[in-house]
Design a protein around this motif. Structure first.
Motif, PDB file in Angstrom:
ATOM      1  N   GLY A   1      -0.594   8.845   5.397  1.00  0.00           N
ATOM      2  CA  GLY A   1      -0.326   7.622   4.736  1.00  0.00           C
ATOM      3  C   GLY A   1      -0.077   6.512   5.621  1.00  0.00           C
ATOM      4  O   GLY A   1      -0.309   6.114   6.532  1.00  0.00           O
TER       5      GLY A   1
ATOM      6  N   GLU B   1       1.006   4.299  -2.655  1.00  0.00           N
ATOM      7  CA  GLU B   1       0.956   5.643  -2.672  1.00  0.00           C
ATOM      8  C   GLU B   1       1.587   6.472  -2.840  1.00  0.00           C
ATOM      9  O   GLU B   1       1.816   7.580  -2.886  1.00  0.00           O
ATOM     10  CB  GLU B   1       0.906   5.546  -0.953  1.00  0.00           C
ATOM     11  CG  GLU B   1      -0.477   5.276  -0.010  1.00  0.00           C
ATOM     12  CD  GLU B   1      -0.591   5.394   1.110  1.00  0.00           C
ATOM     13  OE1 GLU B   1      -1.437   4.675   2.282  1.00  0.00           O
ATOM     14  OE2 GLU B   1       1.027   5.358   1.915  1.00  0.00           O
TER      15      GLU B   1
ATOM     16  N   GLN C   1       1.313  -1.307  -0.285  1.00  0.00           N
ATOM     17  CA  GLN C   1      -0.020  -0.162  -0.033  1.00  0.00           C
ATOM     18  C   GLN C   1       0.838   1.594  -0.029  1.00  0.00           C
ATOM     19  O   GLN C   1       0.663   2.410  -0.353  1.00  0.00           O
ATOM     20  CB  GLN C   1      -0.810   0.214   0.938  1.00  0.00           C
ATOM     21  CG  GLN C   1      -1.732   1.394   1.422  1.00  0.00           C
ATOM     22  CD  GLN C   1      -2.717   1.261   0.331  1.00  0.00           C
ATOM     23  OE1 GLN C   1      -3.432   0.654  -0.249  1.00  0.00           O
ATOM     24  NE2 GLN C   1      -3.490   2.886   0.315  1.00  0.00           N
TER      25      GLN C   1
ATOM     26  N   ASP D   1       0.514   7.901  -6.935  1.00  0.00           N
ATOM     27  CA  ASP D   1      -0.831   8.200  -6.478  1.00  0.00           C
ATOM     28  C   ASP D   1      -0.606   9.664  -5.749  1.00  0.00           C
ATOM     29  O   ASP D   1      -0.158  10.380  -5.380  1.00  0.00           O
ATOM     30  CB  ASP D   1      -1.760   7.494  -5.785  1.00  0.00           C
ATOM     31  CG  ASP D   1      -3.057   8.278  -5.683  1.00  0.00           C
ATOM     32  OD1 ASP D   1      -3.667   7.933  -6.862  1.00  0.00           O
ATOM     33  OD2 ASP D   1      -2.903   9.075  -4.583  1.00  0.00           O
TER      34      ASP D   1
ATOM     35  N   GLY E   1      -1.327  10.513  -2.277  1.00  0.00           N
ATOM     36  CA  GLY E   1      -1.145   9.977  -1.797  1.00  0.00           C
ATOM     37  C   GLY E   1       0.318   9.969  -1.316  1.00  0.00           C
ATOM     38  O   GLY E   1       1.005  10.697  -0.457  1.00  0.00           O
TER      39      GLY E   1
END
Length: 941
Positions: free
Chosen positions: A658, A630, A626, A633, A636
């Motif tokens: 985050g 992030e 994850q 993104d 993110g």
């Protein structure tokens, strides 16, 4: 949206009664599905005007509001070659005013306190909706009827250019996300060119550029007549009142052409197709896709169950086998999207970094093949039905919006010529058996599959990412047609907010219980709120809290992770965790019929998590994946960079957001998680908030049984906030380089001297005109005037010990520098030479006061308000008195307060974008520019 229903099939549903949850302390059996289904009902009446407008009316007197929902039988499936995106473009054009209501459609709605107002377009329809105070219903009907019957005269070249730009930036915003190009390839791969479902609703840049005033007006005349629409009124209204009102406003509109239903066969690929696309992603994505029957087909419910069993439930086959056990994927989802005429069955999985995608793909295909061979179990089918019914019950509390009762009635009327079709759908769902699901799955999923995979690499070039050439010569301004229907209807006296009474009591061990009763739906919502939050995450161990929370429902001392998931599904319960800046929560939403066993499960998850070593290792890998996601993104990246500039490096709020620091997360042990739980998730830091249809005495007894004997272990954690806020820093730009970005995400970080416990109502009222609403100056400038963005919003980040100001502005890449300059000027003007006007002030106050009943229509909204009041040390009746607080504000007061709070010279501008494209633009803004590679944004600022 997949609609469900109430049915009188007691025999079939009775067979789905669920066994007691095993391996736990004396759990009570879940209520049979039949008893839950009885709560799902939306009584309605219908009538049709002479011009063909179909009207559906549902009466719900729980709040003095009415949901107005207009659905047109026109979507992207009606678009021939060369006009893709027109339905969606027209959705936007219809918000720009009509002949008798010129100007932005949101202005008169804002004035009357409308809530849940928006519009959407998809393959099968375009819809518009708003929930308004009952006294404002005539105005809402006037507005909806005016854009239905009197729109074309208000469409000018300037209006078309404006909304074309907005739509293109909406497209860029979606394209700018990781995997943002995947959907196009799936849609185009499943359906041949010319098929009605062969292109996405957003359309192509080329077709949008080619749109002219003549072509869009022709599109309107062909599709938006009353005989091509359904109007649903749901809420504080009845058919006797509605009929003359609808006739008054819509009756004179002439019928137009009826949309022809296009031929849309369920296509089958001649042979399996495998495609691979490149994108700047952190994990390989594998997909499997088929075209399948639509929602009116008898096999659609069976495919819905198949999707849930295969990958929709938390305890699904793919999640259990490939995520939990074999750890080949970090996530897998399976969805059966049933449109009106066809559907798509889609499997999406993210391969765990370090795993061979070929191996992962083979195992995915093996699990699918095994499912087709064996079919689901009776218990799996039962859990799907229970979860589905529970979701529908929760959705019944809202009369409008994106998923309330008006939506269920409108979809049924438009797609199936039956407003009550949701009942037939649930009946069909409840009638499914392992054999019927297996048969449907084998029929449709044994056909050739479309495989589209996404791998890491420089993003493939694609035409939609190109910025259209600037228009150098525009036609002379056109004068919009002035209407003849007269002024907007006046708004009568709007009923004030009736906020439920809030009671407080304590469990035997001292935990405070804060309770309010709402009886609109038989559902209980509860939150255990701990005085922790993101501020409690250790500064040198960022990510500890998230991993701890993620582990709570991954097994207890009596249930493993699969058993916990199955128990939730049997109860129709949602148990989740979360963390705001100041509070950490464990939440429950459940049909009240299953409250006792659900609270038993909630207590088990909260008090006795196992933190099993194997599960810790698995969840660590998922969290690391994850974090990697992030870093690819825009949002993110922003949430990692922004906090330090908003709060200062010494504040616990200033730690990067985050999912944590990857080095820390990789090193976390079971001992670390137990230590965090015992320090922060403990009874002496807890309060329980509940909104339920059940009385306080029953709730209190049930909570005491689950949590009343809970005792803290060891010493609790402490948070330390600086006694003074940092001095404002000099303005600068921080550019996070994210190559191949068709948009730049601009974030404003503006520290203030405020705390969340301060009375911020004057500032909230003032900010409504700056960044707090669609009509705020920031959004109107960058979206409506310059059409460089799909939407810009700003507000105070209200935390207990700090309340800085921030703005989020995704803008097209070639206008990044000018957008920063424009935002800078707007903020400066607002607090200096162009403060809030009387018109803006009146709109803000009237809109806020009149919107209260709509804002607190649902139990979830009340539950949130109860927690907010507690956090900011406000009285429990704060919202019962807020109308008087708003009315006591003055324009000079709010102007002075906002001018003192915001210092434009102290803004840090965080820009997430392609440095090669935007750095030269930013250099011309006149502020220092620091460039940071996206890959380096991992931990501290």
């Amino acid at each position: 949206m997949k609609l469900k229903s109430r049915v009188l099939l007691s025999v079939a549903l009775g067979a789905l009664a669920f066994p007691a949850v095993a391996q736990t302390k004396a759990r009570t059996m879940a209520a049979p599905v039949a008893s839950l289904v009885k709560a799902v009902d939306i009584p309605y009446q219908t009538f049709t005007l002479a011009n063909g407008l179909r009207v559906v009316v549902h009466t719900d007197r729980k709040a003095p509001v009415v949901a107005v929902s207009v659905w047109y039988d026109v979507g992207s499936k009606h678009e021939p070659k060369g006009v893709t995106g027109f339905a969606h473009l027209f959705e936007h054009l219809m918000f720009n005013g009509s002949e008798n209501a010129p100007g932005d459609f949101f202005e008169p709605l804002k004035q009357v306190g409308a809530t849940d107002f928006n519009g959407t377009t998809y393959f099968d329809r375009t819809n518009y909706f708003e929930t308004v105070p009952t006294a404002a219903l005539p105005r809402a009907l006037f507005l909806e009827s005016d854009r239905m019957g009197y729109l074309t005269g208000a469409i000018t070249q300037a209006v078309l250019d404006e909304q074309r730009g907005v739509v293109q930036n909406e497209k860029r915003q979606g394209d700018n996300q990781p995997y943002g190009l995947l959907g196009y390839r799936i849609t185009e791969g499943l359906f041949p060119a010319g098929h009605p479902y062969a292109h996405d609703t957003i359309g192509s840049m080329e077709d949008l550029d080619a749109a002219t005033v003549t072509t869009v007006k022709a599109w309107f005349r062909d599709h938006y007549g009353p005989n091509n629409a359904v109007l649903v009124l749901a809420g504080d209204i009845d058919v006797a009142t509605a009929k003359p009102m609808v006739e008054k406003y819509f009756g004179a509109i002439k019928a137009g052409p009826k949309s022809a239903l296009p031929a849309a066969p369920v296509t089958t690929l001649a042979a399996p197709v495998v495609e691979t696309i490149k994108d700047r992603v952190a994990a390989v994505a594998l997909t499997r896709n088929w075209a399948v029957p639509g929602l009116n087909d008898p096999q659609s419910p069976a495919l819905e169950v198949a999707a849930a069993v295969l990958g929709g439930l938390s305890s699904s086959r793919t999640n259990n086998q490939l995520v939990r056990k074999e750890k080949l994927f970090t996530q897998i989802s399976v969805d059966n999207s049933a449109f009106a005429q066809v559907g798509t069955f889609n499997i999406f999985g993210l391969v765990r970094p370090g795993v061979d995608p070929v191996l992962a793909g083979k195992r995915l295909d093996a699990v699918i093949a095994d499912f087709l061979k064996t079919g689901p179990t009776a218990d799996e089918v039962s859990r799907v039905v229970t979860s589905t019914v529970a979701r529908r019950i929760r959705g019944l509390e809202s009369v409008g919006g994106f998923g309330g009762k008006a939506v269920a009635l409108a979809e049924g009327a438009l797609y199936s010529n039956d407003p009550g079709f949701y009942k037939k759908q649930l009946a069909a769902l409840a009638a499914q058996t392992p054999a019927s699901v297996k048969a449907a799955a084998n029929k449709w999923l044994s056909r050739p599959v479309l495989t589209v995979n996404v791998v890491e690499g420089a993003r493939d070039a694609y035409a939609e990412a190109q910025v259209p050439p600037a228009v150098t010569v525009k036609p002379a301004p056109e004068t919009p047609v002035k209407g003849t229907r007269g002024a907007l209807p006046a708004v009568g006296e709007v009923a004030g907010l009736t906020f439920p009474a809030v009671s407080r009591t304590r469990l035997p061990n001292g935990i405070e219980l804060v309770y309010a009763q709402r009886s609109a739906v038989p559902v209980t919502q509860a939150v255990i709120s701990f005085d922790a939050g993101r501020a409690a995450d250790p500064a040198d161990r960022l990510g500890t809290q998230q991993l701890t929370l993620d582990m709570l429902d991954e097994g207890t001392r009596t249930l493993d992770s699969i058993a916990v998931a199955e128990a939730k599904e049997r109860l129709g319960a949602q148990i989740g965790t979360g963390a705001s800046a100041d509070r950490t929560t464990v939440s429950l939403v459940v049909p009240s019929a299953n409250l006792t066993p659900a609270l038993d499960l909630l207590a088990d998850v909260t008090r006795d998590p196992a933190f099993a070593e194997a599960e810790v290792a698995r969840l660590k890998n998922q969290q690391l994946a994850q974090i990697a996601q992030e870093l690819t993104d825009p949002q993110g990246l922003a949430q990692r960079v922004l906090p330090g500039y908003l709060y200062g490096a010494t504040s616990p709020y200033g730690r990067p957001g985050g999912s944590g620091d990857p080095k820390v997360v990789a090193s976390l042990s079971r001992t670390d998680l137990i230590a965090f739980q015992q320090a922060w998730l403990r009874p002496d830091k807890a309060k329980i908030f509940v909104v339920s249809d059940r009385p306080l005495a029953e709730i209190s007894a049930a909570m005491a049984a689950g949590f009343g004997d809970w005792k803290a272990i060891g010493t609790g954690g402490t948070k330390s906030f600086p006694t003074s806020l940092p001095a404002p820093a000099a303005a600068k730009i921080v550019l996070v380089d994210r190559p191949d970005s068709p948009q730049s995400l601009i974030s404003v970080a503006l520290p203030t001297r405020l705390k969340g416990t301060d009375e911020l109502l004057p500032l909230i009222a003032a900010n409504d005109a700056l960044g707090g609403s669609f009509l705020g100056r920031l959004n109107m400038n960058l979206r409506e005037d310059k059409h460089w963005s799909y939407g810009v919003f700003g507000g105070f980040n209200r935390n207990e010990f700090a309340a800085p100001y921030s703005v989020s502005a995704p803008v097209q890449a070639d206008q990044t520098g000018p957008s920063v300059a424009a935002l800078r000027q707007d903020v400066t003007d607002f607090v200096t030479t162009k403060p809030m006007t009387q018109v803006e002030f009146d709109r803000s106050i009237n809109g806020a006061v009149r919107a209260m009943s709509g804002q607190f229509e649902t139990s979830g909204a009340v539950l949130t308000a109860m927690q907010t009041n507690d956090l900011f040390r406000r009285p429990d009746d704060y919202y019962a008195t807020i109308t008087g607080r708003y009315r006591a504000l003055t324009l000079p007061q709010v102007r002075a307060d906002i001018a003192r709070a915001l210092d434009p010279a102290a803004i840090t501008w965080v820009v997430i974008g392609d440095a090669g494209k935007v750095r030269p633009q930013l250099d011309r803004v006149g502020l220092p520019v620091d460039v940071v590679p996206a890959a380096s944004v991992t931990g501290a600022r």
